[in-house]
Design a protein around this motif. Structure first.
Motif, PDB file in Angstrom:
ATOM      1  N   GLY A   1       0.811  -1.217   0.000  1.00  0.00           N
ATOM      2  CA  GLY A   1       0.000   0.000   0.000  1.00  0.00           C
ATOM      3  C   GLY A   1       0.837   1.258   0.000  1.00  0.00           C
ATOM      4  N   LEU A   2       0.126   2.389  -0.131  1.00  0.00           N
ATOM      5  CA  LEU A   2       0.774   3.694  -0.096  1.00  0.00           C
ATOM      6  C   LEU A   2       0.908   4.168   1.343  1.00  0.00           C
TER       7      LEU A   2
ATOM      8  N   GLU B   1       2.305   7.618   3.897  1.00  0.00           N
ATOM      9  CA  GLU B   1       2.469   9.076   3.811  1.00  0.00           C
ATOM     10  C   GLU B   1       3.878   9.391   3.307  1.00  0.00           C
TER      11      GLU B   1
ATOM     12  N   TRP C   1      -5.580   0.118  -2.905  1.00  0.00           N
ATOM     13  CA  TRP C   1      -5.560   1.585  -2.819  1.00  0.00           C
ATOM     14  C   TRP C   1      -6.852   2.143  -2.230  1.00  0.00           C
TER      15      TRP C   1
ATOM     16  N   ASP D   1      -7.990   2.939   0.573  1.00  0.00           N
ATOM     17  CA  ASP D   1      -7.947   4.007   1.576  1.00  0.00           C
ATOM     18  C   ASP D   1      -7.126   5.210   1.136  1.00  0.00           C
ATOM     19  N   THR D   2      -6.378   5.055   0.044  1.00  0.00           N
ATOM     20  CA  THR D   2      -5.422   6.115  -0.279  1.00  0.00           C
ATOM     21  C   THR D   2      -5.699   6.828  -1.601  1.00  0.00           C
ATOM     22  N   LEU D   3      -6.438   6.181  -2.521  1.00  0.00           N
ATOM     23  CA  LEU D   3      -6.734   6.807  -3.815  1.00  0.00           C
ATOM     24  C   LEU D   3      -8.234   6.764  -4.075  1.00  0.00           C
TER      25      LEU D   3
ATOM     26  N   ARG E   1      -3.992  11.590  -5.742  1.00  0.00           N
ATOM     27  CA  ARG E   1      -2.895  11.874  -4.810  1.00  0.00           C
ATOM     28  C   ARG E   1      -1.715  12.485  -5.568  1.00  0.00           C
TER      29      ARG E   1
END
Lengths: 436, 436
Positions: free
Chosen positions: B82-83, B85, B246, B248-250, B268
């Motif tokens: 995952g991505l 921060e 992705w 939660d992040t994209l 993002r």
């Protein structure tokens, strides 16, 4: 409206078909000097190569088809003598044909400094653009062994390949330093040269034939450096129209073509001329040139027909697109060549791609591209491959015609199949001079 | 600049190559989950058909080539988790990779209602997009005889043909009423249907497989009307991206694709997504769709790479151009089909040409064209032939992309050779709705 068309090869037939589409009610007459229409002059080499079994097999369209499918009044064995006053045409045997609109589609023959038309005397110096000429050659063939072909263009090469296939000894004379010089740059023609020689063609390059001496059932070719004596000579130099018929009635250009405007109108009202009888604009340079190709014949014939009842469409010219299969190579060209660059208004960037034809094989295609460094537009493309890839050339022709810049071509889309082509589109491989 | 690319199929490899061209000094890392890159999923059917001898033969590019020719740091067996921060990527085994720019090119798999990924359990329900999946199928093959393929698209048909070649009994299930329904109108697909059946494929059309029951070394397929029990099932339904990584992040679309703008930017900063991970614009309708094709993968990858250091190029979308060779037919399509006409903003005129491929032969090509009656532009083309004529399709694609009207296409130029094509250019045969 009565439409009269002179000539029954590609241009004349197309003019008749398109005229019928535009003018369903018109009376349409097609006059042909020979005894039939639609002969395809490439048939001879295909026959020699064993790909067809007789000269009639490859006809585009017969008189009967043209009559039945398009209601064209096809009249063969009609020799035109000249134009008369008052929209009338003088034929041989005092026949007179009137017209409302006339389309001259008389094509070209091989008139050269080596003598008159074949058939005029029982000569061993032959031409073969017409079917009757091809038949004369076929009659000679069993009795001759050593044959010279003059001209290393498409026709000369096709004939040479056919004659090799027919087990003849072939000497090919070309005045320039390479084969197909009008269409390919020297390095692109090199594989063909090698392959023709390997097949047995004796190549004489830089060999301008100054004189032909016919004596004792043989002909001697004389160039600056050598003499070669053969049983038969085939003249495959470039064709020229014979428009002496119209000397007094139409304006002609210096090269013998009939002057026409962009609508295919001659200097005389109601008279149009098309195909090999006229010059066309070579798009890359904007210059009017004599370019004897079937695609010009078809295009100009359609234009003339469209403009008969009022000017509708202008000619946008030609890219001189050709494709052929010679001595194991598919070869083609569209637009400008690098060697023509000196006649072009801007500097050119050249790029040569050597690519496999698909992901399966090591079989290659070599593609040479010419890009205008000022406009960043594609202006020329050549292709050579042992694989049948020539259709790509038509796509390059469209890119040139539509003045696509290299950047615009990046967005071109191609299908992809691993056994048929490559994942990266061909157009997206062209380098943009911007990037420097 | 450090560029990290996730995924080593077409999109990822192209992103790496293009990135290197634009950023000669950049550090470029490519992460791949499998043990190698560049696998071409069509290899399996070609292997079954005997056209290649092992699955590696058709690789586009190896890790070694990418490293040596383009200085890409290729790291295989790296699963991304995952991505994080701060421009960081979490990999399995607690590895962390930082990036300045990230390109997600993770492609798609065959995730369907019929179960999870192949290999999860020793199941007789198989997928084959990945090389590891194809290898599982090849292991099964000697021990099974009756095989069902679900999906009558390109992949299902390729596999069916391969399995027939391998002397298997093949049942093909397709939920719609025809084969290749996304690309061809029904009458254009008809010759293929006939030919596949003649080759021995048992076709089940209008046969939506509701359930698969695996029992006693066999699998039973259940549709509304029938049950069929086979030794093995191959799921060849349309692919979908798995972007749950992705979540939660994209920002994702409803169909699971990653949301991108026309420059391939995700929600993002510094993160781009390409290929089968995203939707593309279907040019004829302007609609964003999921279209899993190599040409989209290549094009979007190049765009993302071009835009990494500042937005340079927008995507203009796709025409969904495909070409294939199936059961003796070359088939292809570009742009809109007639059956999609209901989604199109203007009335369409259709025209079907049945033409010999050259003057020599009676071998035919059937071409269906769709013209917008308001703009008079070409908007779709389909082609079917026993001859290898698919390159023509790319020319139609260009005509559609460049919004050529039928009148403009009249001036298209083609080479002519009696053994290779026809005297009248193809583009000039398209009828203009203006003429009514």
């Amino acid at each position: 409206m009565k439409i009269v068309i002179i000539g029954g090869s590609f241009a004349g037939i197309q003019a008749a078909i398109t005229s019928r589409t535009y003018y369903p009610q018109a009376e349409i007459v097609l006059l042909e000097k020979q005894s039939e229409i639609g002969y395809i002059s490439g048939s001879l080499s295909l026959l020699l190569q064993g790909k067809i079994t007789n000269l009639d097999q490859l006809s585009w369209m017969s008189a009967r088809q043209l009559q039945e499918e398009y209601q064209i009044d096809v009249r063969c064995n009609r020799a035109v003598v000249g134009l008369m006053e008052g929209n009338q045409l003088q034929l041989a045997d005092n026949e007179i044909v009137s017209y409302d609109r006339l389309i001259i589609a008389t094509g070209s023959g091989q008139y050269s400094r080596y003598g008159g038309e074949a058939g005029e005397a029982p000569s061993r110096i032959l031409r073969f653009k017409k079917k009757s000429e091809a038949e004369v050659l076929l009659e000679w063939l069993p009795t001759v062994q050593k044959i010279a072909v003059i001209g290393g263009g498409q026709v000369g090469l096709e004939l040479s390949e056919g004659l090799i296939h027919a087990n003849k000894q072939v000497h090919l004379f070309e005045s320039s330093s390479q084969l197909l010089f009008r269409y390919l740059d020297a390095e692109m023609a090199a594989p063909l040269t090698k392959s023709a020689a390997a097949a047995g063609v004796q190549l004489h390059l830089n060999a301008y034939v100054q004189e032909l001496q016919e004596k004792n059932d043989q002909v001697t070719l004389i160039t600056a450096n050598e003499q070669e004596t053969v049983d038969l000579v085939l003249v495959a130099t470039s064709t020229r129209p014979d428009n002496s018929l119209w000397d007094d009635t139409l304006n002609l250009n210096d090269d013998g073509t009939i002057q026409v405007d962009r609508w295919m109108q001659t200097s005389r009202p109601n008279v149009f001329a098309v195909g090999d009888a006229v010059q066309v604009i070579f798009q890359p340079t904007g210059e009017a040139m004599y370019i004897s190709l079937v695609n010009n014949a078809i295009r100009t014939a359609k234009l003339a027909a469209a403009n008969l009842a009022g000017l509708k469409e202008e000619d946008s010219g030609t890219l001189r697109t050709i494709g052929n299969y010679l001595f194991g190579y598919y070869l083609g060209s569209t637009g400008l060549t690098e060697s023509e660059g000196i006649f072009y208004s801007a500097p050119l960037r050249t790029q040569t791609l050597e690519l496999p034809i698909n992901l399966f094989t090591k079989e290659k295609q070599r593609i040479k591209l010419l890009v205008d460094e000022q406009t960043h537009q594609l202006v020329g493309a050549q292709i050579v491959s042992t694989a049948p890839v020539l259709e790509i050339l038509n796509r390059f022709a469209e890119a040139i015609r539509l003045k696509q810049t290299i950047q615009q071509l990046q967005q071109s889309e191609e299908f992809f199949h691993p056994a048929l082509n490559l994942p990266q589109p061909l157009m997206a491989r062209i380098e943009d001079p911007y990037e420097d």
